[in-house]
Design an enzyme around this catalytic site. Sequence first.
Site, PDB file in Angstrom:
ATOM      1  N   GLN A  99       0.931  -1.108  -0.057  1.00 58.88           N
ATOM      2  CA  GLN A  99       0.081   0.017  -0.079  1.00 58.88           C
ATOM      3  C   GLN A  99       0.850   1.315  -0.107  1.00 58.88           C
ATOM      4  O   GLN A  99       1.115   1.584   1.202  1.00 58.88           O
ATOM      5  CB  GLN A  99      -0.931  -0.021   1.236  1.00 58.88           C
ATOM      6  CG  GLN A  99      -1.748   1.145   1.353  1.00 58.88           C
ATOM      7  CD  GLN A  99      -3.207   0.719   0.636  1.00 58.88           C
ATOM      8  OE1 GLN A  99      -3.809  -0.187   0.556  1.00 58.88           O
ATOM      9  NE2 GLN A  99      -3.567   1.851  -0.356  1.00 58.88           N
ATOM     10  N   ASP A 174       1.024  -8.784 -14.834  1.00 57.77           N
ATOM     11  CA  ASP A 174       0.112  -7.258 -14.925  1.00 57.77           C
ATOM     12  C   ASP A 174       0.766  -6.314 -15.532  1.00 57.77           C
ATOM     13  O   ASP A 174       2.151  -6.216 -15.622  1.00 57.77           O
ATOM     14  CB  ASP A 174      -0.501  -6.718 -13.449  1.00 57.77           C
ATOM     15  CG  ASP A 174       0.939  -6.812 -12.441  1.00 57.77           C
ATOM     16  OD1 ASP A 174       2.026  -6.220 -12.746  1.00 57.77           O
ATOM     17  OD2 ASP A 174       0.765  -7.471 -11.291  1.00 57.77           O
ATOM     18  N   LYS A 198      -5.478  -7.147 -16.653  1.00 59.07           N
ATOM     19  CA  LYS A 198      -6.686  -7.743 -16.187  1.00 59.07           C
ATOM     20  C   LYS A 198      -7.291  -6.467 -15.249  1.00 59.07           C
ATOM     21  O   LYS A 198      -6.731  -5.550 -14.952  1.00 59.07           O
ATOM     22  CB  LYS A 198      -6.439  -8.962 -15.171  1.00 59.07           C
ATOM     23  CG  LYS A 198      -5.345  -8.752 -14.161  1.00 59.07           C
ATOM     24  CD  LYS A 198      -5.138  -9.783 -13.447  1.00 59.07           C
ATOM     25  CE  LYS A 198      -4.198 -10.789 -14.079  1.00 59.07           C
ATOM     26  NZ  LYS A 198      -2.766 -10.365 -14.382  1.00 59.07           N
ATOM     27  N   ASP A 226       7.795 -11.978 -11.333  1.00 59.75           N
ATOM     28  CA  ASP A 226       7.151 -10.700 -10.476  1.00 59.75           C
ATOM     29  C   ASP A 226       7.834 -10.869  -9.107  1.00 59.75           C
ATOM     30  O   ASP A 226       8.831 -11.602  -8.907  1.00 59.75           O
ATOM     31  CB  ASP A 226       5.671 -11.655  -9.984  1.00 59.75           C
ATOM     32  CG  ASP A 226       4.636 -10.440  -9.869  1.00 59.75           C
ATOM     33  OD1 ASP A 226       4.939  -9.426  -9.504  1.00 59.75           O
ATOM     34  OD2 ASP A 226       3.442 -10.934  -9.937  1.00 59.75           O
TER      35      ASP A 226
END
Length: 322
Positions: A99, A174, A198, A226
């Site tokens: 975050q 992604d 996506k 990733d």
Amino acid sequence: MVSYEEIKIISGTAGDPLAKKVCEELGVTLAEYDLGRFSDNEIKVQLLESVRNKDVFIINPTNPPAENLLEMIFLAEAVSGSSAGRITLVPTYLGYNRQDRKDRPRVPITSRVIAKMLSIPAVDRVLLFDLHSEPTMGFFDNHIKVDQLYGSSLSIPYIKENILSKDLVIASPDKGGGPRAEAYSKRLGLEDYVLFAKSRPKPNEIAADSIRIIGDVKGKDILFVDDMMDTGGTISADAKKAKEADAKDIYVFATHGLLSKDAVKRLDESPIKEIIITDTVSQPEGKLETKNIKITTLSVAPLLADAIKKIHRGESISSLIL
Ligand code: R5P
């Protein structure tokens, strides 16, 4: 003028298996301390040996349970109060780093909070490992020197030796991981890379029917790269989509294997052939046992030991970054 003596490695509970391997690489012994609990379950720490003037490195991931973070902070405080020469924190996986912006109303920027919590006045530097969010490097207080190592230093040699073929294409799970996939592709001498775009109705949730493949995977071996695998949901859905698009063998490299909840089971039921992770997050005994897929763990210990030696000698660590 250097004001500290030899290297001293200290680990929190979760960092212990990796720290022991780092010590073996360095030819030193892990510093001893007593870790207990007060009657109300608060953590109690006491160093059992002197760290006066030592160049201290504290190794621990800071993902949940919160004790991982608290152990690192309390150990740093104990070391600081024991006249250490210099303190470097090594959060091998920096928890709460995902975050990194206010993407919805009324949410905390947890990566900034964690960086501030680790910016203890007596700490000199942090050695980070494949951050999910690069801006976090700027969230540490000014007195903290920040270095970062990358999983690619381990994965690139492994891929070259075990996976690389003329049919291989690198994929990002992604769009945000596009630069990483592009960098891998270049380093491996491959021509192109593929993106799996996506939509995510909510964080940690994927609309499976929304996955679009940008690029060609037909008849190709796919290697997804990733920084982390958590529930394995993203990569399982992408692997299924790749197979539907006639991809051949599917491989995954993710530096941090969080593998929470039923991730291993989900991945074992996916069409993935091999998953490669590192030991930045330690896994309980038996957790990586699978029936169908191969899980390979590459140890970051030699890389970490080299970085620690270089930092100790005041040398650049850039030669360690592939
Ligand atoms: C996303 O931005 C990350 O790079 C990972 O793809 C994601 O965090 C993986 O989460 P999970 O394994 O739970 O799908």
